[in-house]
Design an enzyme around this catalytic site. Structure first.
Site, PDB file in Angstrom:
ATOM      1  CG  HIS A   2      -1.793  -1.048   1.271  1.00  0.00           C
ATOM      2  ND1 HIS A   2      -2.087  -1.761   2.262  1.00  0.00           N
ATOM      3  CD2 HIS A   2      -2.446  -1.518   0.008  1.00  0.00           C
ATOM      4  CE1 HIS A   2      -3.127  -2.757   1.957  1.00  0.00           C
ATOM      5  NE2 HIS A   2      -3.264  -2.721   0.754  1.00  0.00           N
TER       6      HIS A   2
ATOM      7  CD  GLU B 171      -0.640   0.352   4.636  1.00  0.00           C
ATOM      8  OE1 GLU B 171      -0.033  -0.728   4.808  1.00  0.00           O
ATOM      9  OE2 GLU B 171      -1.893   0.378   4.689  1.00  0.00           O
TER      10      GLU B 171
ATOM     11  CG  HIS C 149       0.810  -4.306   4.910  1.00  0.00           C
ATOM     12  ND1 HIS C 149      -0.154  -3.862   4.198  1.00  0.00           N
ATOM     13  CD2 HIS C 149       1.268  -5.219   4.437  1.00  0.00           C
ATOM     14  CE1 HIS C 149      -0.252  -4.843   3.305  1.00  0.00           C
ATOM     15  NE2 HIS C 149       0.485  -5.848   3.527  1.00  0.00           N
TER      16      HIS C 149
ATOM     17  CD  GLU D 235      -0.916  -3.898   9.047  1.00  0.00           C
ATOM     18  OE1 GLU D 235      -0.698  -2.630   9.155  1.00  0.00           O
ATOM     19  OE2 GLU D 235      -1.797  -4.411   8.164  1.00  0.00           O
TER      20      GLU D 235
END
Length: 532
Positions: A185, A188, A292, A376
């Site tokens: 993404h 990010e 991410h 993440e």
């Protein structure tokens, strides 16, 4: 560390007399060291730029005119003299004929260098990232191979850096392949930066674990999978979706073919997705992580519920172990995050968090048996630049340790009596699914925790070999060479009509030849009864 070496003596000096400096150097906070303007640092801005240009190690200048240290025979300046003791080096030589302390005044304002290469921690544009990758690959041609794996929708090169201590540009028999991907993404961005720093660290560090990793593994790092999104994302934007998608508005983590054909958000396969699918089909990755931002959690398969409300994969024991090992090293990264995962220890199965279809993680796991995780690592998607040093420090050792997990378990060769690879062959552990494909060289790898297992070899979905294996408490994998006579599998060449895709189905039950006949007889019997 050898206590007779000058590095040990300087290490002791710094630790006792300049604890702040010692801490900063140990943390490799290059920017903070040189931006600190006090009596401990006397290098001018021009000196700093020169040091960076010469790719020197982490350096700082010290005024130690009031200090006495034990005898030091020589300080080295050659970048080729680096060693695993992580010594400090200086531009000054000083000799003494006895072991008594001597006046360290000659060392006044001498520049000391820490052996680990100074990493320039800051944000990079796509162009700057490209330049950096090209420079590193040309500086370390035997250890780094830069590959363009495809193009973005906007025509930007999708770069992958392959790293190893030797033959980085080619696959080596039984050397495991691992990969890290960032910036899927585009907004990010922390993942891109820590992976960019990791490339440089792997190429320059003398750390024992780094050397072990580089000597035993080929590491693929793709800092940005969505460079177009990166270019339109906004610095300081923690929560929006600006830059998340490709230029044709596709979410790349919803764009990979579902194993059972579930409908995706977009009917178009993005160029970036196609490039990654091609890479996965050509490189037998053992382990992978996708970085991410927007939360702090380690996400493991499954990303969607495939059977009922089942979110737990057959390899959940492995995922829980390596996921929690990563979290335990990066706990400080969760500061300031909303505590969504206080009951799960920051490791969650994807579907239990929120369900998605078309994720890259499940695609790699189902189709190739790769141990896949989604990391993440920052609650803010594009945080302030002064936080990057912390993100790097929190994740660096965890990233190295995770890559080393590819050495766990079992690996080996599966060959026939003529020492040729056997095509259309897979490895299954117990009844775990998915199975792992054997390469066209006859290789296989399977990450496993210590314990006893049954290793099964399948040929076109037929069991042709099995043996009990025991994985011990060691960092080295069990290494097997399995010889299977052609007579054990040639019988299935004429009778089998199953495709390889069907044979690899994660939920497909494995039958021996006799069991298949019995099943067929049972079905015929049931049909006859229903007619009657």
């Amino acid at each position: 560390m050898n206590k007779t070496k000058p590095g040990y003596l300087l290490d002791k000096l710094l630790k006792t007399r300049y604890p702040l400096t010692y801490y900063l150097i140990r943390q490799q906070e290059f920017g903070r060291v040189f931006s600190t303007n006090n009596e401990l640092f006397t290098s001018s801005e021009s000196e700093v730029k020169l040091i960076r240009k010469q790719k020197a190690s982490l350096c700082a200048a010290f005024d130690i005119s009031d200090t006495k240290v034990p005898q030091v025979s020589k300080f080295y300046t050659s970048q080729n003299d680096f060693n695993s003791d992580q010594d400090y080096y200086s531009t000054h030589e000083q000799s003494s004929e006895n072991d008594e302390e001597y006046d360290a005044r000659p060392l006044l304002k001498t520049i000391f260098c820490y052996v680990n290469h100074a990493i320039d921690i800051r944000y990079h544009t796509y162009t700057e990232m490209t330049v950096k990758l090209k420079n590193l690959s040309s500086t370390y041609p035997t250890k780094a191979s830069l590959v363009e794996i495809g193009k973005s929708q906007g025509g930007k090169s999708l770069w992958a850096m392959a790293l190893s201590a030797y033959s980085a540009n080619e696959h080596v028999l039984l050397r495991p392949e691992v990969k890290y991907i960032g910036n899927m993404h585009g907004n990010e961005v922390v993942g891109l930066e820590v992976l960019l720093y990791l490339i440089e660290y792997l190429l320059t560090s003398n750390d024992t674990q780094v050397q072990k990793l580089m000597n035993s593994t080929r590491i693929w790092i793709i800092p940005s999978m969505n460079p177009d999104g990166l270019e339109i994302s906004q610095y300081g934007d923690c929560t929006s979706t600006n830059g998340r998608y490709t230029l044709n508005n596709i979410d790349l983590n919803r764009n990979f073919p579902d194993y059972y054909g579930a409908k995706l958000d977009s009917s178009i396969q993005a160029q970036e997705t196609s490039a990654m699918i091609s890479l996965l089909a050509n490189v037998p990755f053992v382990l992978s992580a996708n970085y991410h931002g927007g939360a702090f959690v380690i996400n493991t398969p499954y990303d969607r519920y495939y059977v009922g409300r089942l979110s737990t994969s057959d390899d959940d024991d492995i995922y829980q172990m390596i996921g929690h090992a990563y979290v335990n090293r990066t706990v400080l990264t969760s500061e300031g995050c909303i505590g969504d995962f206080t009951n799960t220890g920051d490791v969650t199965r994807g579907a239990d968090w929120y369900e998605i279809v078309g994720g890259m993680q499940d695609y790699g796991y189902w189709n190739y048996g790769t141990i896949e995780l989604t990391m993440e690592i920052s609650c803010c998607k594009y945080p302030a630049s002064d936080t990057l040093t912390n993100y790097w420090n929190y994740n660096r050792d965890a990233m190295i340790e995770l890559l080393l997990q590819a050495q766990r378990g079992v690996k080996g060769l599966i060959l026939n009596e003529y020492f040729d690879p056997i095509p259309s062959t897979q490895v299954m552990i117990n009844n775990r699914k998915p199975v792992v494909q054997v390469t066209n060289l006859g290789e296989f790898w399977r990450v496993l925790l210590p314990g006893t297992y049954i290793l099964k070899v399948l040929y076109r979905n037929n069991l042709i070999y099995n043996q009990t294996i025991t994985i011990s408490e060691t960092s080295l994998p069990l290494n097997l060479t399995i010889i299977i006579p052609s007579s054990a599998y040639s019988v299935y060449n004429a009778t089998s009509t199953q495709s390889v895709a069907t044979a690899l189905s994660p939920f497909h039950t494995v039958f021996s030849h006799n069991a298949s006949i019995l099943l067929f007889s049972l079905i015929v019997s049931l049909l006859i009864r229903s007619i009657k």
